[in-house]
Design an enzyme around this catalytic site. Structure first.
Site, mmCIF file in Angstrom:
data_model
loop_
_atom_site.group_PDB
_atom_site.id
_atom_site.type_symbol
_atom_site.label_atom_id
_atom_site.label_comp_id
_atom_site.label_asym_id
_atom_site.label_seq_id
_atom_site.Cartn_x
_atom_site.Cartn_y
_atom_site.Cartn_z
ATOM 1 C CB SER A 13 -0.941 0.008 1.215
ATOM 2 O OG SER A 13 -0.228 -0.303 2.399
ATOM 3 C CE1 TYR A 24 12.656 -3.312 10.290
ATOM 4 C CE2 TYR A 24 15.001 -2.808 10.249
ATOM 5 C CZ TYR A 24 13.784 -2.885 9.603
ATOM 6 O OH TYR A 24 13.704 -2.549 8.271
ATOM 7 C CG ASN A 40 7.683 -4.383 1.028
ATOM 8 O OD1 ASN A 40 8.761 -3.797 1.040
ATOM 9 N ND2 ASN A 40 6.545 -3.759 1.303
ATOM 10 C CG ASP A 66 -1.645 -9.199 10.992
ATOM 11 O OD1 ASP A 66 -0.453 -9.239 10.596
ATOM 12 O OD2 ASP A 66 -1.971 -9.172 12.189
ATOM 13 C CB SER A 82 17.003 -4.179 7.042
ATOM 14 O OG SER A 82 17.733 -3.016 7.403
#
Ligand code: NAP
Length: 241
Positions: free
Chosen positions: A10, A151, A86, A59, A138
């Site tokens: 989105s 993270y 993603n 979700d 990442s």
């Protein structure tokens, strides 16, 4: 026409990946967690390229949502050939102040979400004897970052997951690779204080922050026939950070 699913399509990087794959001729499905108007905007952009495009609220950390999403995409457009995991979130904080809930939320969405979506898509890829799994990790999943233990753990987990899937399903014609962005200008990084952004900029050899387009270009390549002999890799797209 091949079908590509981009989770978290989105906004931000996911939106530009969806548009790039639409431009390349894929029918596009995206999922989002709450921002329906943004999802509609992505779909409108994708349809400009004359492909089919649909959005679903799902979700990625919820197994039922993922199973329903997969069935809906399959019944409307066909099985997924390109999966781009993603969707991701941050909940930053120093370890000693990090709550269990913040650790779990990040690992659930970033890592478990990647597991659930891959598991849902891979059976049809095996039947088709072709498939592309592209996971957005990442650079901090490789090098670590203070204030992001949850993270970084989730992103490092994605790297191990990707390499394992590559080895398990290479014989079925499926490739699995990860793309590791550095600092990309999106809502995720906009929230950082200016002094933190300036400190990051000093570490980037090319002297600029990345754009979602920089990441989408690599995803498009990995999805293409040109990347058919690349699997189990982590492609760093960091501007030399
Ligand atoms: P963003 O602008 O914050 O967008 C996140 C996207 O993920 C949105 O589409 C959001 O949907 C969706 N999402 C969040 N939670 C979800 C859930 N539980 N289920 C389904 N969708 C969910 O983030 P971004 O900067 O584009 O980041 C995209 C990916 O790149 C992430 O995996 C991130 O970790 C990674 N990454 C980003 C950077 C960077 O510098 N920006 C660097 C390295 C890696 P809604 O619109 O509904 O909220």
């Amino acid at each position: 026409m091949s079908v590509a699913l981009v989770t978290g399509g989105s906004r931000g990087i996911g939106r530009v990946i969806a548009e790039k794959l639409a431009h390349a001729g894929y029918d596009i499905a995206i999922c989002y967690s709450g921002n329906e108007s943004a999802a509609q905007e992505t779909i409108a952009e994708c349809k400009k390229y004359g492909v089919q495009a649909m959005y679903i609220k799902a979700d990625v950390s919820n197994a039922d949502d993922v199973a329903n999403m997969y069935e809906e995409i399959k019944s409307l457009m066909g099985p997924i050939e390109v999966l781009v995991n993603n969707a991701g979130i941050t909940k930053d904080g120093l370890l000693l102040r990090m709550s269990e809930a913040d650790f779990e939320a990040v690992v659930d969405i970033n890592l478990k979400g990647t597991f659930l979506c891959t598991k849902a898509a891979i059976k049809d890829m095996m039947k088709a004897r072709t498939g592309r799994i592209i996971n957005i990790t990442s650079i901090v999943g490789v090098v670590g970052n203070p204030g992001q233990a949850n993270y970084c753990a989730s992103k490092a987990g994605i790297i191990g997951f990707t390499k394992s899937v590559a080895k398990e399903y290479g014989g079925k014609g499926i490739t699995a690779n990860a793309v590791a962005p550095g600092f990309i200008q999106t809502a995720m990084t906009d929230q950082l204080p200016d002094n933190v952004k300036e400190a990051y900029l000093k570490q980037i050899a090319l002297g600029r922050f990345g754009t979602p387009e920089d990441i989408a270009n690599v995803v498009e390549f990995l999805a293409s026939d040109k990347a058919s002999y690349i699997t189990g890799q982590v492609i760093e797209v960091t501007g030399g950070m």
